[in-house]
Enzyme design. Structure first.
Site, PDB file in Angstrom:
ATOM      1  N   HIS A  88     -26.146 -19.585 -18.340  1.00 55.77           N
ATOM      2  CA  HIS A  88     -26.282 -20.844 -19.094  1.00 55.77           C
ATOM      3  C   HIS A  88     -26.038 -20.634 -20.599  1.00 55.77           C
ATOM      4  O   HIS A  88     -26.631 -21.315 -21.422  1.00 55.77           O
ATOM      5  CB  HIS A  88     -27.656 -21.491 -18.856  1.00 55.77           C
ATOM      6  CG  HIS A  88     -27.770 -22.111 -17.485  1.00 55.77           C
ATOM      7  ND1 HIS A  88     -27.532 -23.441 -17.248  1.00 55.77           N
ATOM      8  CD2 HIS A  88     -28.068 -21.569 -16.291  1.00 55.77           C
ATOM      9  CE1 HIS A  88     -27.704 -23.693 -15.950  1.00 55.77           C
ATOM     10  NE2 HIS A  88     -28.025 -22.575 -15.353  1.00 55.77           N
ATOM     11  N   ASP A 107     -15.102 -19.686 -14.878  1.00 59.81           N
ATOM     12  CA  ASP A 107     -14.526 -19.295 -13.585  1.00 59.81           C
ATOM     13  C   ASP A 107     -13.048 -18.947 -13.743  1.00 59.81           C
ATOM     14  O   ASP A 107     -12.573 -17.922 -13.266  1.00 59.81           O
ATOM     15  CB  ASP A 107     -14.669 -20.440 -12.569  1.00 59.81           C
ATOM     16  CG  ASP A 107     -16.117 -20.822 -12.330  1.00 59.81           C
ATOM     17  OD1 ASP A 107     -17.003 -20.115 -12.840  1.00 59.81           O
ATOM     18  OD2 ASP A 107     -16.358 -21.833 -11.646  1.00 59.81           O
TER      19      ASP A 107
HETATM   20 MG    MG Z   1     -15.823 -23.849  -7.913  1.00 58.01          MG
END
Ligand code: MG
Ligand code: ADP
Length: 388
Positions: free
Chosen positions: A36, A173
């Site tokens: 986070h 990601d």
């Molecule tokens: Mg994903």
């Protein structure tokens, strides 16, 4: 990777009656330290993994696109100039979004036949969606003959996720999938977007332990955490004598000194990203010294911070981390990703990895009835064109 490529080439040729011209590969990712922190403009250590997605295509004479999900053998068709998101075949939206992103940089020269195939379990916290986006965008950039920087490529994937798949994800990601390196972690600075590899010892690896737990109210809990971080950042901006644009600008000592004048819960929430930033930077130094054991301790501290301050752990994740602490060869463990369920990542010496995985599965089964999934993760090379 070679296996995936061979299988995909075989399926592609059987379905379309000709061989693919361009093939790309993009791996999934794990979040290792820095939880986070992205929306607090902080730091994250992540890695590209030894599971991924291959994307293949061959150009067509017309402007038609045929797109096939090779794992489930579903096909969609649309015009290359009009990739619209759809409710059915949700998987196609990730690819269409990337086509739209690359097309915004250079108009598509032709239609194409495409197929993808991968070995990342879907929806298990290893980011199959970013792997699909990245592999697709790389192939399109090659087909269109357009240079796209790594960061731009990540942004194309993120935009596809936001606008075509309806998932408001950060950039971690895609960045991890694109910048990954063999035997290295990826250090990302979410203020400057400076992204670089950090060497990782070769005698250790990770276990990703998927609990499959999903806890209710995740959206509400997530929003509350974000809001608390923003409130805390505004507070620190008024009490500190240096600029504070985000919690990234606040040190642990400053939290200790000025946190108590905040609402107690807001102060606890803020402690997590502030502590995580410091742990990421300390972790980079430990890795420079090749000290995996000290790095592992930071992972345990990260989980403790999740549990105590951010409250984004859950009993299932705690079971994995608590069990890991007592297993020979395990150096560290923490939840990975958003939390409130999902997966935990365990740092383990390679020679102990298999026995550690078994021990975690049985400790988990003892407590929750069924074993969690465990998967051996090796830090791997990032996305690339592998043919064409
Ligand atoms: Mg994903
Ligand atoms: P994660 O990224 O953690 O795996 P997401 O829910 O973000 O989970 O993305 C999973 C979705 O991505 C799937 O539901 C599917 O729509 C799409 N997807 C990714 N890879 C594939 C694949 N190889 N075949 C079909 N769909 C895929």
């Amino acid at each position: 990777m070679q296996d995936l490529m061979d299988t995909l080439t075989g399926k592609f040729t059987a379905h379309y009656g000709r061989a693919p011209e361009i093939i790309s590969y993009a791996p999934g990712r794990i979040e290792v330290l820095g939880n986070h922190t992205d929306y607090n403009e902080g730091y994250v250590l992540s890695a590209a993994i030894n599971y991924g997605t291959c994307f293949a295509l061959a150009r067509r004479e017309d402007r038609q696109v045929r797109l096939m999900a090779g794992d489930i053998m579903e096909e969609v068709q649309f015009l290359v100039d009009a990739p619209m998101p759809t409710e059915d075949h949700m998987w196609s939206n990730y690819v269409k979004g990337c086509l739209s992103g690359v097309s915004a940089r250079k108009a598509p020269p032709c239609g194409f036949d495409a197929m993808f195939f991968g070995n990342i379990p879907l929806g298990s916290g290893l980011s199959s969606s970013a792997a699909l986006e990245t592999a697709a965008a790389l192939c399109f950039a090659k087909l269109f003959d357009v240079e796209i920087s790594k960061l731009d490529l990540a942004r194309i994937g993120q935009k596809a996720e936001h606008e075509y798949a309806g998932v408001k994800c950060g950039l971690l990601d895609q960045v991890s999938s694109i910048y990954g390196k063999e035997n290295a972690l990826v250090l990302s600075d979410f203020r400057t977007f400076d992204i670089k590899p950090v060497n990782f010892p070769e005698d250790v690896c990770f276990l990703m332990c998927n609990t499959h737990a999903k806890h209710a109210l995740v959206d509400g809990a997530y929003n509350e955490r974000r809001q608390s971080c923003e409130i805390a950042a505004r507070h620190f901006a008024t009490v500190l004598d240096h600029p504070v644009a985000a919690l990234r600008d606040v040190s642990w000592n400053e939290w200790l000194q000025y946190g108590p004048s905040l609402d107690e819960r807001v102060a606890r929430r803020a402690a997590h990203p502030i502590g995580e930033d410091e742990r990421v930077l300390a972790g980079v130094e430990f890795l420079r010294d090749g000290d995996a054991a000290a790095f592992g301790q930071l992972m345990f501290q990260s989980h403790e911070s999740s549990r105590k301050y951010f409250e984004n752990s859950c009993p299932e994740l705690d079971t994995v981390v608590d069990a890991a602490k007592a297993i020979p060869g395990v150096l560290g463990a923490r939840l990975s990703g958003g939390g409130f369920g999902g997966s935990a990542v365990v740092l383990v010496e390679k020679r102990h990895a298999e026995t550690a995985a078994q021990a975690i599965r049985s400790a988990y089964a003892h407590k929750h009835g069924e074993p969690c999934d465990t998967r051996l993760i090796i830090c791997s090379e990032g996305a690339r064109i592998i043919q064409g």
